[in-house]
Structures are given as C-alpha cells and as structure tokens.
Scaffold this motif. Structure first.
Motif, PDB file in Angstrom:
ATOM      1  N   VAL A 122     -31.340 -61.510 -19.435  1.00  0.00           N
ATOM      2  CA  VAL A 122     -30.811 -60.630 -20.470  1.00  0.00           C
ATOM      3  C   VAL A 122     -31.917 -59.694 -20.933  1.00  0.00           C
ATOM      4  N   VAL A 155     -32.962 -57.323 -23.901  1.00  0.00           N
ATOM      5  CA  VAL A 155     -32.707 -56.978 -25.297  1.00  0.00           C
ATOM      6  C   VAL A 155     -33.511 -55.728 -25.614  1.00  0.00           C
ATOM      7  N   LEU A 207     -28.311 -56.141 -24.182  1.00  0.00           N
ATOM      8  CA  LEU A 207     -27.958 -56.157 -25.594  1.00  0.00           C
ATOM      9  C   LEU A 207     -28.795 -55.093 -26.290  1.00  0.00           C
ATOM     10  N   THR A 227     -30.115 -53.550 -29.636  1.00  0.00           N
ATOM     11  CA  THR A 227     -30.305 -54.060 -30.989  1.00  0.00           C
ATOM     12  C   THR A 227     -31.026 -53.034 -31.843  1.00  0.00           C
ATOM     13  N   ILE A 238     -26.260 -55.329 -33.418  1.00  0.00           N
ATOM     14  CA  ILE A 238     -26.214 -55.671 -31.998  1.00  0.00           C
ATOM     15  C   ILE A 238     -24.972 -55.064 -31.346  1.00  0.00           C
ATOM     16  N   GLY A 252     -23.468 -55.329 -27.210  1.00  0.00           N
ATOM     17  CA  GLY A 252     -23.693 -55.760 -25.834  1.00  0.00           C
ATOM     18  C   GLY A 252     -22.856 -54.966 -24.855  1.00  0.00           C
ATOM     19  N   ASN A 253     -23.359 -54.835 -23.636  1.00  0.00           N
ATOM     20  CA  ASN A 253     -22.555 -54.158 -22.615  1.00  0.00           C
ATOM     21  C   ASN A 253     -21.515 -55.122 -22.037  1.00  0.00           C
ATOM     22  N   LEU A 266     -22.694 -58.403 -20.361  1.00  0.00           N
ATOM     23  CA  LEU A 266     -23.093 -59.481 -21.265  1.00  0.00           C
ATOM     24  C   LEU A 266     -21.864 -60.159 -21.862  1.00  0.00           C
ATOM     25  N   GLN A 267     -20.838 -59.382 -22.177  1.00  0.00           N
ATOM     26  CA  GLN A 267     -19.623 -59.961 -22.748  1.00  0.00           C
ATOM     27  C   GLN A 267     -18.971 -60.950 -21.779  1.00  0.00           C
ATOM     28  N   ARG A 313     -24.838 -64.714 -23.733  1.00  0.00           N
ATOM     29  CA  ARG A 313     -24.623 -64.049 -25.016  1.00  0.00           C
ATOM     30  C   ARG A 313     -25.008 -64.963 -26.178  1.00  0.00           C
ATOM     31  N   ARG A 318     -28.093 -64.485 -28.934  1.00  0.00           N
ATOM     32  CA  ARG A 318     -27.758 -64.435 -30.360  1.00  0.00           C
ATOM     33  C   ARG A 318     -28.466 -65.553 -31.122  1.00  0.00           C
TER      34      ARG A 318
END
Length: 264
Positions: A87, A89, A111, A113, A128, A130-131, A134-135, A141, A145
């Motif tokens: 991931v 960020v 993500l 942020t 935040i 997310g694309n 990521l979902q 995810r 978080r």
C-alpha cells in the motif's frame, strides 16, 4: 507491520514521532530528502535509514510517500515496478489519486491522505481517500487505517473536499496558535507572565475542544451558555465580534482554500 517512509521532511517526521510516542512495535525505515540530514534524523529517532528508495520499498508493507509533489515523477520511476502488493500512502499536497496512479501504476493500492502536524502528539486529523484497488482489498485497507488511527482521527472524504479540509485541519493549527498567542498577550497586558498565560489558554482550548466533541450542542450554543446576561463574557464576545472576529476567520479560510486550489 513494516513501515517505510520515502521523504524525511516535516510531515514524515511528525508522523514518525507520533508512531514512536505511541510505543509502536512497527519497524520503521526511511530514505529521502537531504541524505545526510535524513540519516542523522533516523539515528536520533532510533529508526533505520536505508540507502535508497528501492530498499525502503523492499523492506516495507506500507510505503509513506512524503516527498515534494515535484519529486513524484523521479521517485515513481525508481519504485514503480517494485511496489506490487504494497500500500502506498501519499501525503503529497494537491496530488490526486489519478495522478498518483498514473505515476505509480494503475494496479497500485493507493491511499491519498492529508494529515495535520498534530499527528506528532497522536491527536492528528487525517483526511483519507483510497483508490478502487485499495477498496477491493479490505485487509490492506484495514491495515493502513489501523496504522493511521494511532496518529489521530481519520475522516474519509471525496477528493473535491480536500482543499476545504486542508484549511480547516491542515492550516488551522497555525491559526489556533495565533489566537492562543493573542489571548496570552492580552494576559501580559494585564500583568500576567507570558508562559503562564499561554498554558492557561492552551488548557482552556483543550477542555473546550473536548466539550465541543462530546456535547450535542453547537459551539455557538455552548458559548451562549457561559455568556450571562450583562456579564463579562458577553462583553468580551461582543467586542471581538465588533472587531471582526468571525469575518476575519472566514476570510482567512477563504484565502487558504483559494491558494490551495491554485497549486493543484
């Protein structure tokens, strides 16, 4: 969890400070910025400095991209083919998910942020977004978080509201600090020591913030509740309004949003 920071500027250091103060058991790696300064910072913070961005990616589960926006293309060229299943960020101001995906690859879990500096004391406010990749990965995810949750409160927002959030949460610590200082200066005017006055106002600010967070009443109603008819509080309140307090605050937020949108 292995965390890697690419970039060693103010926000990266604020986030790392918050993680370390939270007695985090996560392993933290860093590279970027002026290498000598970043390496010295890593040694002082007790985290591991790695010799390249690629090394940070290889060692990490979550990569925090904290470089300047204009450095994104060069960094992406170095790490793009090495970030599968990790991931990313981003804390890059004004850089959209679409731009990040274009530079890092459309298969990347990203993500976006927008933290504020209060993450350093685990009381940050973090927007935040997310694309889609990521979902589609709930475990990743939740992992990211959870990491951000140690630094403060997170708030999912559409990217269209990031500029407003930036003014209300990102820039507002500076505005609040100016207000605290103005209150403390008034205390000095009336004979109080400046440090003592600052501590009094800061603690009052902490308690008031807690009241606002926990009360069903609006801030305006809470203010009215301590403004007795004919009393000293309402006299001060009206004097501040006559001097343009609300108008000045709104104009300040407007100017912050306008500037933020002009650099996106």
């Amino acid at each position: 969890m292995e965390l890697g920071f690419i970039g060693g500027g103010q926000m990266a250091q604020a986030m790392i400070t918050g993680l370390l103060q939270n007695d985090s058991t996560q392993k933290i790696y860093i590279h970027g910025g002026a290498s000598n300064r970043t390496e010295a910072y890593a040694a002082s913070a007790g985290i591991e400095y790695l010799p390249s961005n690629e090394a940070v990616v290889a060692a990490s589960d979550i990569i925090v991209l904290a470089v300047l926006p204009q450095q994104l293309k060069a960094v992406a060229t170095e790490i793009r083919t090495k970030i599968a299943d990790r991931v990313v960020v981003s804390v890059l101001g004004g850089v959209s998910l679409e731009t990040l995906a274009d530079q890092l690859g459309y298969d990347t879990l990203i993500l976006r942020t927008l933290p504020n500096v209060n993450v350093a004391v685990n009381s940050g406010m973090i927007a935040i977004a997310g694309n889609n990749n990521l979902q589609r990965h709930p475990e990743a995810r939740e992992q990211v978080r959870s990491f951000l949750g140690t630094l403060g409160s997170t708030m999912p927002l559409p990217e269209t509201e990031f500029s407003t959030f930036s003014a209300l949460a990102g820039s507002s610590p500076a505005f609040i600090e100016l207000f605290v200082d103005a209150m403390a200066q008034a205390g000095v005017k009336h004979g109080m020591d400046k440090d003592m006055a600052t501590q009094i106002v800061a603690q009052a600010m902490i308690g008031t913030a807690r009241m606002i967070q926990t009360s069903p009443q609006s801030p305006r109603d809470l203010a009215a509740a301590v403004s007795s008819p004919g009393g000293s509080t309402i006299a001060g309140f009206l004097a501040m309004e006559e001097a343009g307090l609300t108008s000045a605050v709104v104009k300040g937020i407007d100017a912050t949003i306008t500037k933020d949108q002009s650099v996106e």
